[in-house]
Scaffold this motif. Structure first.
Motif, PDB file in Angstrom:
ATOM      1  N   SER A  45      88.185  61.475 166.946  1.00 52.87           N
ATOM      2  CA  SER A  45      89.511  61.050 166.503  1.00 52.87           C
ATOM      3  C   SER A  45      89.452  60.689 165.030  1.00 52.87           C
ATOM      4  CB  SER A  45      90.002  59.856 167.315  1.00 52.87           C
ATOM      5  OG  SER A  45      89.214  58.713 167.026  1.00 52.87           O
ATOM      6  N   ALA A  46      90.582  60.862 164.349  1.00 57.10           N
ATOM      7  CA  ALA A  46      90.668  60.560 162.917  1.00 57.10           C
ATOM      8  C   ALA A  46      91.617  59.384 162.757  1.00 57.10           C
ATOM      9  CB  ALA A  46      91.170  61.780 162.152  1.00 57.10           C
ATOM     10  N   PRO A  47      91.116  58.181 162.670  1.00 56.73           N
ATOM     11  CA  PRO A  47      91.974  57.002 162.672  1.00 56.73           C
ATOM     12  C   PRO A  47      92.874  56.889 161.461  1.00 56.73           C
ATOM     13  CG  PRO A  47      89.722  56.389 162.140  1.00 56.73           C
ATOM     14  CD  PRO A  47      89.696  57.820 162.539  1.00 56.73           C
ATOM     15  N   THR A  61      96.031  63.217 161.299  1.00 56.62           N
ATOM     16  CA  THR A  61      95.314  64.209 162.092  1.00 56.62           C
ATOM     17  C   THR A  61      94.756  63.533 163.332  1.00 56.62           C
ATOM     18  OG1 THR A  61      94.660  65.370 160.087  1.00 56.62           O
ATOM     19  CG2 THR A  61      93.437  65.874 162.087  1.00 56.62           C
ATOM     20  N   PRO A  62      95.215  63.920 164.506  1.00 51.83           N
ATOM     21  CA  PRO A  62      94.746  63.201 165.705  1.00 51.83           C
ATOM     22  C   PRO A  62      93.286  63.468 166.027  1.00 51.83           C
ATOM     23  CG  PRO A  62      96.223  64.999 166.300  1.00 51.83           C
ATOM     24  CD  PRO A  62      96.250  64.908 164.809  1.00 51.83           C
ATOM     25  N   LEU A  63      92.865  64.701 165.935  1.00 52.64           N
ATOM     26  CA  LEU A  63      91.510  65.070 166.331  1.00 52.64           C
ATOM     27  C   LEU A  63      90.879  65.982 165.291  1.00 52.64           C
ATOM     28  CD1 LEU A  63      92.030  65.946 170.122  1.00 52.64           C
ATOM     29  CD2 LEU A  63      91.021  63.861 169.179  1.00 52.64           C
TER      30      LEU A  63
END
Lengths: 111, 113
Positions: free
Chosen positions: A91-93, A97-99
């Motif tokens: 995941s990209a906190p 970008t979600p994933l």
């Protein structure tokens, strides 16, 4: 450094072998981790989530090392049907970008 | 079967043309994400739609645009196609409350000549 790095392989192993893949990620704030499986010319499918304490699903074991920022996937008693590309996903906190997907590690299990 | 469908399956276009790809999300899923997967690469996030609005975008130029409809289905539009746009385009649906649990459709393979 790439966000998610994997050894592309291929890993060629005999049936029944144990094989392990590693993956490293660059964003220490990442919170969610996954392994996806992708068969040739097909869509990725969620294989398993990776939890901090490690988790197992049948012949598959996933481990997370936050300090070293790496994730592993262990496959025991390999089957011919395990032949696929295994994608490490983080995941990209920050940002939208979600994933973030790695390039994948290709596994061929040979009879 | 995840229930996510995409059309068409394959498409061949020439440079400079425009293309529209379509995706129907899994029943009950209100969020749709689009990815581009070039040969030998992992999927790259293009953008995500929630409640008919763009809810996040990856590093893609404005000629990549999208829509989401009230039934949560979605379109990806690419203008002024370039050779490097040749790839597998994947749609994934999820719940906004569980956006990391994404279910992928079979993809559309686009070839630009």
């Amino acid at each position: 450094r790439k966000e998610v790095e994997q050894d592309p392989g291929p890993f060629n192993v005999p049936e029944g072998a144990t094989v392990a893949f590693n993956c490293t990620y660059s964003n220490s704030a990442s919170q969610s981790f996954f392994w996806y499986r992708q068969d040739c010319r097909k869509e990725p499918k969620l294989l398993m989530s990776v939890y901090s304490s490690g988790n197992e699903d049948g012949r598959f074991t996933a481990q997370l090392n936050r300090a070293s920022q790496y994730i592993s996937l262990l496959i025991r008693d390999s089957k011919l049907s395990d032949s696929a590309t295994y994608l490490c996903v983080v995941s990209a906190p920050s940002g939208n970008t979600p994933l973030v997907f790695g390039k994948g590690t290709r596994l061929s299990v040979i009879a | 079967e995840t229930g996510v469908t995409q059309s068409p399956t394959h498409l061949i276009k020439t440079r400079g043309q425009q293309v529209t790809l379509r995706c129907s999300s899994q029943s009950g899923h209100n969020t749709v994400s689009w990815y581009q997967q070039a040969l030998g690469q992992g999927p790259q996030f293009i953008f995500q739609y929630y409640r008919e609005e763009e809810n996040g975008r990856g590093n893609f130029p404005p000629r990549f645009s999208g829509l989401q409809f009230p039934n949560y289905s979605s379109e990806l539009n690419v203008n002024a196609l370039e050779l490097d746009d040749s790839a597998l385009y994947l749609c994934a649906s999820s719940l906004e409350t569980a956006k990391y649990e994404q279910y992928f459709g079979p993809g559309t393979r686009l070839t630009v000549t």
